[in-house]
Design a protein around this motif. Structure first.
Motif, PDB file in Angstrom:
ATOM      1  N   ARG A  72     -10.334   6.072   0.445  1.00 45.11           N
ATOM      2  CA  ARG A  72      -9.573   6.075   1.688  1.00 45.11           C
ATOM      3  C   ARG A  72      -9.853   7.327   2.511  1.00 45.11           C
ATOM      4  O   ARG A  72     -10.021   8.432   1.982  1.00 45.11           O
ATOM      5  N   TYR A 104      -7.029   6.765  10.164  1.00 45.17           N
ATOM      6  CA  TYR A 104      -6.113   5.646  10.260  1.00 45.17           C
ATOM      7  C   TYR A 104      -5.079   5.788  11.365  1.00 45.17           C
ATOM      8  O   TYR A 104      -4.256   4.902  11.554  1.00 45.17           O
ATOM      9  N   PRO A 157      -7.750   8.872   5.305  1.00 44.61           N
ATOM     10  CA  PRO A 157      -6.530   8.833   6.116  1.00 44.61           C
ATOM     11  C   PRO A 157      -6.698   9.421   7.511  1.00 44.61           C
ATOM     12  O   PRO A 157      -5.972   9.024   8.442  1.00 44.61           O
ATOM     13  N   ARG A 164       0.826  -1.205   0.000  1.00 37.47           N
ATOM     14  CA  ARG A 164       0.000   0.000   0.000  1.00 37.47           C
ATOM     15  C   ARG A 164       0.865   1.262   0.000  1.00 37.47           C
ATOM     16  O   ARG A 164       0.564   2.248  -0.698  1.00 37.47           O
TER      17      ARG A 164
END
Length: 307
Positions: free
Chosen positions: A285, A290, A287, A158
């Motif tokens: 996604r 995360y 972020p 990733r």
């Protein structure tokens, strides 16, 4: 150039006093790749060597010369001295272009040493893990590398994908099939292609059965000319392009414009769909969420290591 020909050189690895034969084989395979119009030829982990700290020999200059002579970019395996630990080595894949110029190198980052690289007469040095995830600029696009069992760590691929990698190689060491890992291994390699909208490829060093027995202390079923079985495979986000357990050069064509299309396209419910995987999901996604992953990883790491 949006379509490239990728070759995987799945070949017997020699050890001990025969180890330098690996370089002879590697140079001949570069020649063969040139005859087959291969754009990038990949070798397995640490091939053509050296595999020990006691038997060092030069591979960089001969490999660069062969790449230039035959017009083939090459990703070859070796062990390089660790710049911060005298007497220690990094497992490394070096990439040279079709003019013989080094484009970059990836030094294995996981796991921390010594792992499996100590106290075997065939593969023996003080392995040290590195800390960087370079993406290598090629004339046709961006190349990433993740070595051997790092395929089990999706974070590595990733990171490479987010840095722009369009092709990721997974050169592997040895005995993957004999240990019973092939099905899971190839599934993970394909998964890395699907979840990152890129091409992936894996291969392994082959060995004679007698050498395999020295590593593992038991007999194995052999394939081809008395060799262990390969795991050669090339995958796209939409399917398997090529697969073979046999020695030789496995070739597949990679259409980079197709994966670029998958990355920039927004999914629509069209029946039948014009793609075989959900496109554009890297843009989903978030972020900002995360940080939780990092916190959980720090909390779980000690207990995970303890088993």
């Amino acid at each position: 150039m949006s379509v490239i020909r990728l070759g995987l050189a799945q070949v017997e690895a020699s050890f001990g006093d025969q180890e330098q034969q690996n370089l002879v084989r590697a140079l001949d395979l570069v020649r063969q790749a040139g005859e087959r119009d291969v754009d990038l030829l990949a070798f397995a982990e640490n091939f053509p060597g050296p595999f020990t700290d006691a038997n060092r020999y030069e591979v960089a200059e001969p490999m660069a010369r062969a790449a230039r002579e035959h017009g083939v970019a090459v990703a070859y395996g070796t062990s390089l001295p660790d710049p911060d630990r005298p007497g220690s080595f990094n497992i490394t894949t070096v990439v040279v272009d079709d003019r013989g110029e080094e484009r970059g190198a990836y030094r294995r980052t996981h796991p921390v040493g010594p792992y499996i690289y100590r106290d075997s007469p065939e593969w023996n040095f003080d392995y040290v893990a590195a800390d960087d995830f370079p993406v290598i600029d090629m004339p046709w696009g961006k190349l990433g590398i993740s070595i051997c069992s790092e395929v089990h760590l999706p974070e590595v691929t990733r990171i490479l994908a987010l840095r722009g990698a369009e092709v990721v190689l997974y050169p592997s060491g040895l005995l993957i099939d004999e240990l019973g890992y092939t099905e899971a291994w190839q599934t993970l390699v394909h998964a890395r292609a699907i979840e990152n909208h890129l091409y992936t490829a894996t291969l392994v060093n082959l060995m004679s059965r007698s050498v395999a027995e020295q590593f593992a202390g038991e007999s194995f079923e052999s394939s081809g000319p008395g060799l262990t079985r390969g795991i050669g495979m090339v995958a796209s986000p939409e399917g398997i392009l090529a697969r073979s357990p046999e020695p030789g050069i496995l070739v597949a064509e990679l259409d980079l414009e197709r994966t670029r299309y998958l990355r920039r396209t927004t999914e629509e419910l069209i029946v039948p769909a014009p793609y075989r995987t959900i496109p554009g999901h890297l843009d989903w996604r978030r972020p900002e969420l995360y940080g939780t992953l990092l916190e959980a990883a720090r909390e779980a790491a000690p207990s995970a290591r303890q088993g």
